[in-house]
Scaffold this active site. Structure first.
Site, PDB file in Angstrom:
ATOM      1  CE  LYS A  33       1.931   9.172  11.713  1.00  0.00           C
ATOM      2  NZ  LYS A  33       1.439   7.877  11.221  1.00  0.00           N
TER       3      LYS A  33
HETATM    4  O1  G3P Z   1      -0.079   6.433   8.458  1.00  0.00           O
HETATM    5  C1  G3P Z   1      -1.051   7.277   8.004  1.00  0.00           C
HETATM    6  C2  G3P Z   1      -1.559   7.035   6.612  1.00  0.00           C
HETATM    7  O2  G3P Z   1      -0.581   6.593   5.762  1.00  0.00           O
HETATM    8  C3  G3P Z   1      -2.855   6.282   6.554  1.00  0.00           C
HETATM    9  O3  G3P Z   1      -3.200   5.822   5.278  1.00  0.00           O
HETATM   10  O4  G3P Z   1      -4.611   4.504   3.733  1.00  0.00           O
HETATM   11  O5  G3P Z   1      -5.285   4.731   6.152  1.00  0.00           O
HETATM   12  O6  G3P Z   1      -5.476   6.657   4.591  1.00  0.00           O
HETATM   13  P1  G3P Z   1      -4.719   5.415   4.923  1.00  0.00           P
END
Ligand code: G3P
Length: 217
Positions: free
Chosen positions: A83
């Site tokens: 990533k």
């Molecule tokens: O893995 C990245 C993403 O899914 C993060 O989600 O909820 O932290 O915005 P969030």
């Protein structure tokens, strides 16, 4: 639509995997920190459990550093997807790493133009963040639709990995648009099974059944 689980919690991944709900896993530095575990140790355990892509994120800011970290993370297992962030240096690193035949997940995507660049740079996955756009009163799901249209217009093979998913509704909306993959926290995947009318219907069936005095076993 493939389901990835957005967590480094191996217990939660195992539970969902037993139901066949896990096609892959995504992690990020915040999720590794939350697990309280060593990145290599926890990522290796996940890769041994799940044969699908397991995203592990670089933390360098320059392309050279990202490439070096990506190669190091790829040593953990064959199913690692590296990533990298959607910055100019991240795109450079994506080009190099995908050119080496490695899976690359370009993350922190917030615009259709960014997604277009990631596809040109050979990304395996593009991760548009729905929830974080919604958080600032923009339309995260519209971004998924825009990227779907652009990628389909030109036959880009980069898979749309809908990320920052916060609700069961996000999952069905992403599926309707045709996201290739959605990555969600375990609680969101579990919430997809819930419906108040299912609970109400079950309650009624059990009440009527009890009145019959019958038993199945
Ligand atoms: O893995 C990245 C993403 O899914 C993060 O989600 O909820 O932290 O915005 P969030």
């Amino acid at each position: 639509m493939k389901f990835f689980v957005d967590t480094a919690d191996t217990k939660a991944i195992r539970e969902l995997n037993e139901l066949g709900m896990v096609d892959g896993v995504t992690t990020n530095p915040s999720l590794i920190a939350k697990s309280g575990r060593d990145i290599r140790e926890v990522t290796k355990e996940i890769c041994e459990m799940i044969p699908g892509p397991v995203s592990a994120e670089t933390v360098a800011l320059d392309a050279e550093g990202m490439v070096a970290e990506g190669r190091e993370l790829a040593k953990i297992a064959d199913n690692i997807a590296i990533k990298v962030p959607l910055t100019w240096d991240g795109l450079k690193a994506c080009k190099v790493l995908s050119g080496e035949g490695r899976m690359v997940n370009v993350t922190l995507c917030f615009s259709a133009n960014q997604a277009l660049l990631a596809a040109k740079a050979g990304a395996t996955f593009i991760s548009p963040f729905i929830g974080r756009l919604d958080d600032i009163n923009l339309d995260g799901m519209q971004l998924i639709a825009d990227i779907r249209q652009i990628y389909d217009n030109y036959g880009f093979q980069t898979q749309i990995l809908a990320a920052s998913i916060r609700s069961a509704n996000h999952m069905s909306e992403a599926a309707k648009i045709g996201a290739d993959v959605a990555t969600a926290p375990p609680n969101v995947i579990k919430a997809m099974a819930s419906h108040p009318l299912t609970d109400k219907g079950l309650e009624g069936f059990l009440k009527d059944w009890a009145a019959t005095g019958q038993k199945i076993l």
